[in-house]
Write an enzyme that holds these catalytic residues in place. Structure first.
Site, PDB file in Angstrom:
ATOM      1  N   ASP A   1     -13.532  14.120  -8.286  1.00  0.00           N
ATOM      2  CA  ASP A   1     -13.058  13.095  -9.216  1.00  0.00           C
ATOM      3  C   ASP A   1     -12.308  13.583 -10.450  1.00  0.00           C
TER       4      ASP A   1
ATOM      5  N   CYS B   1      -6.010  -1.505   9.197  1.00  0.00           N
ATOM      6  CA  CYS B   1      -5.957  -2.750   8.423  1.00  0.00           C
ATOM      7  C   CYS B   1      -5.321  -3.874   9.249  1.00  0.00           C
TER       8      CYS B   1
ATOM      9  N   CYS C   1      -4.491  -7.862   8.383  1.00  0.00           N
ATOM     10  CA  CYS C   1      -5.390  -8.369   7.335  1.00  0.00           C
ATOM     11  C   CYS C   1      -4.771  -8.171   5.945  1.00  0.00           C
TER      12      CYS C   1
ATOM     13  N   CYS D   1     -15.361  -2.984 -10.603  1.00  0.00           N
ATOM     14  CA  CYS D   1     -15.106  -4.166  -9.775  1.00  0.00           C
ATOM     15  C   CYS D   1     -15.189  -3.734  -8.315  1.00  0.00           C
TER      16      CYS D   1
ATOM     17  N   CYS E   1     -12.211  -6.059  -3.967  1.00  0.00           N
ATOM     18  CA  CYS E   1     -11.321  -5.745  -2.842  1.00  0.00           C
ATOM     19  C   CYS E   1     -12.022  -4.936  -1.754  1.00  0.00           C
TER      20      CYS E   1
ATOM     21  N   CYS F   1     -13.506  -6.693   2.290  1.00  0.00           N
ATOM     22  CA  CYS F   1     -12.908  -5.924   3.394  1.00  0.00           C
ATOM     23  C   CYS F   1     -13.765  -6.044   4.658  1.00  0.00           C
TER      24      CYS F   1
HETATM   25  C1  B12 Z   1      -7.565   7.046 -11.390  1.00  0.00           C
HETATM   26  C2  B12 Z   1      -8.644   6.613 -10.445  1.00  0.00           C
HETATM   27  C3  B12 Z   1      -8.992   5.275 -10.442  1.00  0.00           C
HETATM   28  C4  B12 Z   1      -8.160   4.224 -11.148  1.00  0.00           C
HETATM   29  C5  B12 Z   1      -6.905   3.935 -10.284  1.00  0.00           C
HETATM   30  C6  B12 Z   1      -7.221   3.714  -8.800  1.00  0.00           C
HETATM   31  C7  B12 Z   1      -6.032   3.846  -7.863  1.00  0.00           C
HETATM   32  N1  B12 Z   1      -6.075   3.115  -6.771  1.00  0.00           N
HETATM   33  O1  B12 Z   1      -5.127   4.593  -8.137  1.00  0.00           O
HETATM   34  C8  B12 Z   1      -9.172   3.047 -11.250  1.00  0.00           C
HETATM   35  C9  B12 Z   1      -9.906   3.148 -12.571  1.00  0.00           C
HETATM   36  C10 B12 Z   1      -8.572   1.657 -11.151  1.00  0.00           C
HETATM   37  C11 B12 Z   1     -10.114   3.395 -10.123  1.00  0.00           C
HETATM   38  C12 B12 Z   1     -10.916   2.461  -9.493  1.00  0.00           C
HETATM   39  C13 B12 Z   1     -11.810   2.780  -8.500  1.00  0.00           C
HETATM   40  N2  B12 Z   1     -12.124   4.007  -8.066  1.00  0.00           N
HETATM   41 CO1  B12 Z   1     -11.216   5.541  -8.562  1.00  0.00          CO
HETATM   42  N3  B12 Z   1     -10.287   7.235  -8.877  1.00  0.00           N
HETATM   43  C14 B12 Z   1      -9.280   7.545  -9.601  1.00  0.00           C
HETATM   44  C15 B12 Z   1      -8.924   9.028  -9.416  1.00  0.00           C
HETATM   45  C16 B12 Z   1      -9.468   9.807 -10.616  1.00  0.00           C
HETATM   46  C17 B12 Z   1      -7.423   9.290  -9.239  1.00  0.00           C
HETATM   47  C18 B12 Z   1      -6.744   8.309  -8.241  1.00  0.00           C
HETATM   48  C19 B12 Z   1      -5.253   8.470  -8.248  1.00  0.00           C
HETATM   49  O2  B12 Z   1      -4.753   9.574  -8.213  1.00  0.00           O
HETATM   50  N4  B12 Z   1      -4.528   7.351  -8.298  1.00  0.00           N
HETATM   51  C20 B12 Z   1      -3.104   7.375  -8.240  1.00  0.00           C
HETATM   52  C21 B12 Z   1      -2.689   6.843  -6.862  1.00  0.00           C
HETATM   53  C22 B12 Z   1      -1.191   6.954  -6.607  1.00  0.00           C
HETATM   54  O3  B12 Z   1      -3.333   7.694  -5.985  1.00  0.00           O
HETATM   55  P1  B12 Z   1      -4.257   7.132  -4.831  1.00  0.00           P
HETATM   56  O4  B12 Z   1      -4.787   5.801  -5.117  1.00  0.00           O
HETATM   57  O5  B12 Z   1      -5.214   8.217  -4.475  1.00  0.00           O
HETATM   58  O6  B12 Z   1      -3.083   6.916  -3.869  1.00  0.00           O
HETATM   59  C23 B12 Z   1      -2.762   7.530  -2.689  1.00  0.00           C
HETATM   60  C24 B12 Z   1      -2.268   6.458  -1.909  1.00  0.00           C
HETATM   61  O7  B12 Z   1      -2.104   5.361  -2.747  1.00  0.00           O
HETATM   62  C25 B12 Z   1      -0.976   6.939  -1.338  1.00  0.00           C
HETATM   63  N5  B12 Z   1      -0.048   5.855  -1.231  1.00  0.00           N
HETATM   64  C26 B12 Z   1      -0.140   4.591  -1.642  1.00  0.00           C
HETATM   65  N6  B12 Z   1       0.906   3.895  -1.288  1.00  0.00           N
HETATM   66  C27 B12 Z   1       1.688   4.716  -0.643  1.00  0.00           C
HETATM   67  C28 B12 Z   1       2.896   4.485  -0.094  1.00  0.00           C
HETATM   68  C29 B12 Z   1       3.538   5.537   0.505  1.00  0.00           C
HETATM   69  C30 B12 Z   1       4.861   5.299   1.073  1.00  0.00           C
HETATM   70  C31 B12 Z   1       2.940   6.809   0.544  1.00  0.00           C
HETATM   71  C32 B12 Z   1       3.616   7.929   1.168  1.00  0.00           C
HETATM   72  C33 B12 Z   1       1.685   7.011  -0.036  1.00  0.00           C
HETATM   73  C34 B12 Z   1       1.085   5.945  -0.608  1.00  0.00           C
HETATM   74  O8  B12 Z   1      -0.518   7.937  -2.176  1.00  0.00           O
HETATM   75  C35 B12 Z   1      -1.589   8.438  -2.925  1.00  0.00           C
HETATM   76  C36 B12 Z   1      -1.938   9.772  -2.420  1.00  0.00           C
HETATM   77  O9  B12 Z   1      -2.285   9.678  -1.049  1.00  0.00           O
HETATM   78  C37 B12 Z   1      -9.690   9.365  -8.080  1.00  0.00           C
HETATM   79  C38 B12 Z   1     -10.253  10.791  -8.009  1.00  0.00           C
HETATM   80  C39 B12 Z   1      -9.153  11.810  -7.785  1.00  0.00           C
HETATM   81  N7  B12 Z   1      -9.156  12.853  -8.553  1.00  0.00           N
HETATM   82  O10 B12 Z   1      -8.323  11.650  -6.925  1.00  0.00           O
HETATM   83  C40 B12 Z   1     -10.826   8.316  -8.078  1.00  0.00           C
HETATM   84  C41 B12 Z   1     -11.211   7.707  -6.742  1.00  0.00           C
HETATM   85  C42 B12 Z   1      -9.940   7.372  -6.017  1.00  0.00           C
HETATM   86  N8  B12 Z   1     -11.898   6.498  -7.120  1.00  0.00           N
HETATM   87  C43 B12 Z   1     -12.890   6.181  -6.353  1.00  0.00           C
HETATM   88  C44 B12 Z   1     -13.673   5.004  -6.477  1.00  0.00           C
HETATM   89  C45 B12 Z   1     -14.991   4.986  -5.727  1.00  0.00           C
HETATM   90  C46 B12 Z   1     -13.229   3.940  -7.271  1.00  0.00           C
HETATM   91  C47 B12 Z   1     -13.822   2.540  -7.365  1.00  0.00           C
HETATM   92  C48 B12 Z   1     -14.493   2.021  -6.114  1.00  0.00           C
HETATM   93  C49 B12 Z   1     -14.806   2.484  -8.532  1.00  0.00           C
HETATM   94  C50 B12 Z   1     -15.151   1.068  -8.988  1.00  0.00           C
HETATM   95  N9  B12 Z   1     -15.782   0.274  -8.204  1.00  0.00           N
HETATM   96  O11 B12 Z   1     -14.844   0.696 -10.062  1.00  0.00           O
HETATM   97  C51 B12 Z   1     -12.573   1.730  -7.747  1.00  0.00           C
HETATM   98  C52 B12 Z   1     -11.811   1.332  -6.492  1.00  0.00           C
HETATM   99  C53 B12 Z   1     -10.598   0.529  -6.817  1.00  0.00           C
HETATM  100  C54 B12 Z   1      -9.551   0.675  -5.727  1.00  0.00           C
HETATM  101  N10 B12 Z   1      -9.281  -0.400  -5.016  1.00  0.00           N
HETATM  102  O12 B12 Z   1      -8.984   1.756  -5.563  1.00  0.00           O
HETATM  103  C55 B12 Z   1     -13.056   7.193  -5.238  1.00  0.00           C
HETATM  104  C56 B12 Z   1     -12.456   6.625  -3.940  1.00  0.00           C
HETATM  105  C57 B12 Z   1     -13.347   6.731  -2.728  1.00  0.00           C
HETATM  106  C58 B12 Z   1     -12.709   6.113  -1.524  1.00  0.00           C
HETATM  107  N11 B12 Z   1     -13.531   5.865  -0.512  1.00  0.00           N
HETATM  108  O13 B12 Z   1     -11.527   5.864  -1.466  1.00  0.00           O
HETATM  109  C59 B12 Z   1     -12.266   8.428  -5.840  1.00  0.00           C
HETATM  110  C60 B12 Z   1     -11.639   9.341  -4.813  1.00  0.00           C
HETATM  111  C61 B12 Z   1     -13.293   9.213  -6.700  1.00  0.00           C
HETATM  112  C62 B12 Z   1     -14.225  10.065  -5.852  1.00  0.00           C
HETATM  113  N12 B12 Z   1     -14.154  11.369  -5.993  1.00  0.00           N
HETATM  114  O14 B12 Z   1     -14.994   9.565  -5.071  1.00  0.00           O
HETATM  115  N13 B12 Z   1     -10.033   4.710  -9.793  1.00  0.00           N
HETATM  116  S1  SF4 Z   2      -9.384  -6.064   3.254  1.00  0.00           S
HETATM  117 FE1  SF4 Z   2      -9.720  -4.040   4.186  1.00  0.00          FE
HETATM  118  S2  SF4 Z   2      -8.876  -4.243   6.279  1.00  0.00           S
HETATM  119 FE2  SF4 Z   2      -8.096  -5.953   5.085  1.00  0.00          FE
HETATM  120  S3  SF4 Z   2      -6.120  -5.187   4.324  1.00  0.00           S
HETATM  121 FE3  SF4 Z   2      -7.619  -4.800   2.719  1.00  0.00          FE
HETATM  122  S4  SF4 Z   2      -8.286  -2.700   3.071  1.00  0.00           S
HETATM  123 FE4  SF4 Z   2      -7.274  -3.391   4.957  1.00  0.00          FE
HETATM  124  S1  SF4 Z   3     -10.144  -6.440  -6.582  1.00  0.00           S
HETATM  125 FE1  SF4 Z   3      -9.788  -4.204  -6.422  1.00  0.00          FE
HETATM  126  S2  SF4 Z   3      -7.743  -3.894  -7.256  1.00  0.00           S
HETATM  127 FE2  SF4 Z   3      -8.395  -5.940  -7.882  1.00  0.00          FE
HETATM  128  S3  SF4 Z   3      -9.314  -5.692  -9.886  1.00  0.00           S
HETATM  129 FE3  SF4 Z   3     -10.996  -5.484  -8.428  1.00  0.00          FE
HETATM  130  S4  SF4 Z   3     -11.133  -3.263  -7.934  1.00  0.00           S
HETATM  131 FE4  SF4 Z   3      -9.161  -3.629  -8.959  1.00  0.00          FE
END
Ligand code: B12
Ligand code: SF4
Ligand code: SF4
Length: 456
Positions: free
Chosen positions: A173, A227, A230, A280, A283, A287
């Site tokens: 993380d 997905c 959905c 939160c 989402c 799922c």
């Molecule tokens: C910043 C962060 C947050 C932020 C932003 C989340 C986000 N979606 O970006 C906030 C505070 C909102 C957050 C919320 C949560 N987080 Co958080 N968060 C992080 C953190 C520190 C960085 C994530 C990041 O880099 N975001 C930037 C985006 C761009 O990166 P990404 O979401 O990983 O995106 C990938 C994809 O989106 C992909 N992608 C997306 N679209 C597209 C399109 C194309 C064309 C391509 C090529 C790629 C692509 O590219 C990215 C790299 O693969 C990670 C830990 C870490 N160091 O990685 C934990 C992490 C992602 N979080 C985690 C968790 C558990 C949560 C929450 C459930 C906590 C909660 N309940 O409040 C929520 C879930 C919300 C959600 N729907 O994601 C877990 C995820 C576990 C899992 N099974 O996925 C992580 C990995 C922490 C951990 N070590 O367990 N989080």
């Molecule tokens: S609710 Fe789950 S299965 Fe449906 S689009 Fe979102 S991540 Fe995919």
């Molecule tokens: S439903 Fe998912 S993306 Fe929307 S506010 Fe809640 S955690 Fe964030």
């Protein structure tokens, strides 16, 4: 035996639920992450701008592959979209409550919260139910960073034993690594449209940890995207944070607003936050892959045959529940008043009188499960009970909980928002006191909540 396979097997023995190996070169995703930050989707999370995040070689120059681990944190209690928010007169959360009959069929729904003495029907003197708050599932119990790190260090020792001289870096993380980018290429799950990594057998309630290594390990095949057509998560998000499938504008996400943002929550989001006081789950709650009945439907109707996999028959077993007891909901118990401390009990509940925001004597304590009638769990807790936690209690109760990240200021701010959204005027005295606190953020949110309650 193949080294990668040996490492994955040992990971499962150590207690991880998922293990896979990703190549280092997930450049397209890392570039996506960089552009994501450039668009400002990271809000005030400036640590996401660290250039090391977009090139793992800047973290470990000798890195060749990434070992990805998953640890399930799901304690088997009903979802945020399945529970009552209490009186809920002022809700604008946008969450579509499931129909009663749906809830009845859902095997996850169990009556009442998991603490003896809290009957789930908490009422005040006039019989009105007390509004309930929602704390994100991942934060019900002990802070995962310590638990994950201990296991990752155990696995690191195994890797070093199996391959002497190897270089490794361990992350959970907080480090400059985009963990999901690697996870989605390691076979442990696909990235859902809600941006979470989802495993078809376990669901998405798991944490990730990664080990960068100089070993050239054979990568696993990425898991196919299941997905299908959905869009439940996109439709359910109350704040429109999922701006398109697979893309989140984190500055709109309730998790960000209630945990990461340390100042004022923009007005437009406050009514939409509903009763979420920390994080939160919406989402993920909606799922189908976190719901065994619905995922079978999705599996048969919405996923193409090419995407199907031989292990589809295991669907009925998920979502997986955690084997880590520390992830189960923490219980907070009231300290029963000492004889010389007669007023303390009164400050704890609304049964006996108005809530107070007390900076004085300790009013709460964290004790083992089921300690007595004044105890409540962090699963869907009564909002009034959370409000009775003193500043000193906040520091002590949440010392080993993810909730400490919000800091007292963010926590009180979030309680104000939830109270404002509750439609329950019994919070007025508490809010009036909060509106006099020295912290300007708390003061301003208390004033907002009072206006909302009075103007309803
Ligand atoms: C910043 C962060 C947050 C932020 C932003 C989340 C986000 N979606 O970006 C906030 C505070 C909102 C957050 C919320 C949560 N987080 Co958080 N968060 C992080 C953190 C520190 C960085 C994530 C990041 O880099 N975001 C930037 C985006 C761009 O990166 P990404 O979401 O990983 O995106 C990938 C994809 O989106 C992909 N992608 C997306 N679209 C597209 C399109 C194309 C064309 C391509 C090529 C790629 C692509 O590219 C990215 C790299 O693969 C990670 C830990 C870490 N160091 O990685 C934990 C992490 C992602 N979080 C985690 C968790 C558990 C949560 C929450 C459930 C906590 C909660 N309940 O409040 C929520 C879930 C919300 C959600 N729907 O994601 C877990 C995820 C576990 C899992 N099974 O996925 C992580 C990995 C922490 C951990 N070590 O367990 N989080
Ligand atoms: S609710 Fe789950 S299965 Fe449906 S689009 Fe979102 S991540 Fe995919
Ligand atoms: S439903 Fe998912 S993306 Fe929307 S506010 Fe809640 S955690 Fe964030």
């Amino acid at each position: 035996m193949d080294l990668g396979l040996a490492i994955k097997e040992r990971a499962l023995t150590i207690g991880f639920d998922l293990a896979g190996i990703a190549p280092l070169g997930v450049w397209r995703d890392l570039e996506f992450s960089r552009q994501w930050v450039e668009k400002g989707f990271n809000g005030e999370m400036s640590y996401l701008e660290n250039p090391k995040r977009f090139d793992p070689r800047l973290v470990l120059p000798s890195a060749k592959s990434v070992i990805c681990l998953g640890l399930v944190y799901n304690a088997p209690f009903p979802c945020s979209t399945e529970v009552s928010e209490g009186t809920g007169k002022n809700q604008e959360s946008g969450v579509r409550s499931q129909k009663k009959e749906d809830r009845a069929r859902n095997p996850l729904v169990r009556p009442g919260p998991p603490v003896a003495g809290d009957d789930g029907q908490r009422t005040t003197g006039n019989g009105q139910p007390t509004p309930r708050a929602w704390i994100s599932r991942y934060a019900w119990g002990h802070d995962y960073h310590q638990i994950m790190r201990a296991r990752l260090e155990q696995l690191r020792a195994v890797v070093e034993e199996l391959a002497p001289g190897v270089e490794t870096r361990v992350f959970v993380d907080t480090g400059p690594v985009v963990e999901r980018a690697f996870a989605r290429f390691s076979g442990i799950g696909w990235m859902g449209k809600n941006t979470c990594i989802i495993n078809q057998e376990k669901g998405s309630w798991f944490f990730l940890g990664v080990i960068l290594t100089s070993l050239e390990l054979a990568p696993d095949l990425p898991a196919p995207d299941r997905c299908g057509s959905c869009t439940a998560c996109l439709e359910a998000c109350p704040t429109g944070a999922l701006v398109e499938p697979y893309v989140m504008d984190a500055s709109r996400c309730i998790s960000y607003l209630t945990i990461e943002l340390h100042c004022s929550i923009p007005d437009e989001f406050r009514p939409k936050i509903g009763h979420n006081v920390f994080g939160c789950d919406i989402c993920q709650d909606v799922c189908p892959w976190n719901n065994s009945r619905q995922s079978s439907v999705l599996s048969s109707q919405q996923v193409t045959s090419q995407q199907r996999h031989s292990s589809d028959r295991h669907h009925a077993t998920h979502p997986a529940t955690t084997k880590v007891s520390q992830f189960h909901p923490m219980t907070v118990a009231a300290i029963h008043p000492a004889p010389e401390d007669g007023g303390v009990r009164k400050q704890l509940t609304t049964e006996d009188g108005p809530l107070t925001m007390d900076d004085g004597p300790l009013t709460t304590d964290h004790r083992p499960l089921a300690t007595g009638p004044a105890s409540y769990s962090l699963y869907n807790p009564p909002l009034d009970a959370l409000a009775s936690i003193s500043p000193e209690g906040f520091r002590r109760i949440f010392a080993h909980s993810p909730i400490k990240r919000a800091k007292l200021s963010g926590w009180l701010r979030n309680l104000c928002v939830a109270m404002g959204n509750s439609g329950d005027e019994r919070f007025v005295p508490w809010l009036e006191q909060a509106a006099k606190r020295s912290d300007p953020v708390v003061r301003e949110h208390a004033a907002w909540a009072l206006k909302r309650l009075r103007g309803k």
